[in-house]
Design an enzyme around this catalytic site. Structure first.
Site, PDB file in Angstrom:
ATOM      1  N   CYS A  12       0.956  -0.924   0.083  1.00  0.00           N
ATOM      2  CA  CYS A  12       0.099   0.012   0.029  1.00  0.00           C
ATOM      3  C   CYS A  12       0.785   1.387  -0.038  1.00  0.00           C
ATOM      4  O   CYS A  12       1.998   1.113   0.110  1.00  0.00           O
ATOM      5  CB  CYS A  12      -1.026  -0.030   1.288  1.00  0.00           C
ATOM      6  SG  CYS A  12      -2.465   0.902   1.007  1.00  0.00           S
ATOM      7  N   CYS A  88      -4.065  -1.074  -2.461  1.00  0.00           N
ATOM      8  CA  CYS A  88      -4.724   0.314  -2.605  1.00  0.00           C
ATOM      9  C   CYS A  88      -4.246   0.689  -4.120  1.00  0.00           C
ATOM     10  O   CYS A  88      -3.383   0.315  -4.805  1.00  0.00           O
ATOM     11  CB  CYS A  88      -4.083   1.188  -1.658  1.00  0.00           C
ATOM     12  SG  CYS A  88      -2.464   1.979  -1.895  1.00  0.00           S
ATOM     13  N   CYS A  96       7.119  -0.069  -9.209  1.00  0.00           N
ATOM     14  CA  CYS A  96       7.481  -0.745  -8.160  1.00  0.00           C
ATOM     15  C   CYS A  96       9.117  -1.240  -8.260  1.00  0.00           C
ATOM     16  O   CYS A  96       9.585  -1.190  -9.345  1.00  0.00           O
ATOM     17  CB  CYS A  96       6.889  -2.363  -7.980  1.00  0.00           C
ATOM     18  SG  CYS A  96       5.249  -2.094  -7.688  1.00  0.00           S
TER      19      CYS A  96
END
Length: 167
Positions: A12, A88, A96
């Site tokens: 998240c 989320c 990432c």
């Protein structure tokens, strides 16, 4: 002896509420099949106070949880991650880090209870709703046969779990 547990990382943005609750659920429900972790792209540095009673209701000590950066799981010596679930929408859309190994990823978006406003009861209700949604998803994940966790369509199965929008 080799540890056969699979590592699961819940992501998240702030790693203060949803990802921590999901980590707690997998810790409490997953037995010895999984090792649960959570992290955030921009961790707040603390667990949201609304998540504390949720963790306690699972029989977990909130002091065993901390808000941390996802960089910890991309660093040398980090546990190899087998599954990554974004909980989320913001984290799902972010670039990432490069994760060691080849984790299977899926998006399990849940409304942010930390953004809830209103009375103490209304905020607690938002956390309860998030916990119920995440619980159903974790339970569905745990119900998958072991052989399905390595199959060619595992990502599609995990994405389907995240589409459950029942409150």
């Amino acid at each position: 002896m080799t540890d056969l547990r699979r590592n699961v990382l819940f992501l998240c943005t702030g790693n203060s509420a949803r990802s921590v609750i999901a980590e707690g659920l997998l810790r409490s429900l997953g037995g010895d099949r999984f090792r649960a972790h959570s992290a955030g792209s921009f961790p707040t540095g603390r667990i949201n106070p609304g998540a504390v009673p949720v963790l306690r209701s699972m029989g977990l000590d909130p002091a065993d949880f901390r808000s941390k950066s996802w960089d910890e799981f991309a660093a040398p010596g980090a546990p190899p991650i087998d599954f990554i679930f974004t909980v989320c929408d913001n984290a799902a859309g972010e670039v990432c880090p490069v994760w060691p190994g080849r984790p299977v990823t899926a998006h399990w978006g849940v409304e942010d209870p930390a953004a809830a406003t209103g009375s103490e009861a209304e905020v607690a209700a938002a956390f309860a709703t998030a916990e119920r949604r995440l619980r159903r998803r974790v339970e569905s994940f745990l119900a998958l046969p072991v052989e399905d966790l390595d199959g060619p369509d595992v990502r599609a199965r995990l994405e389907a779990i995240g589409k459950d929008s029942t409150p």
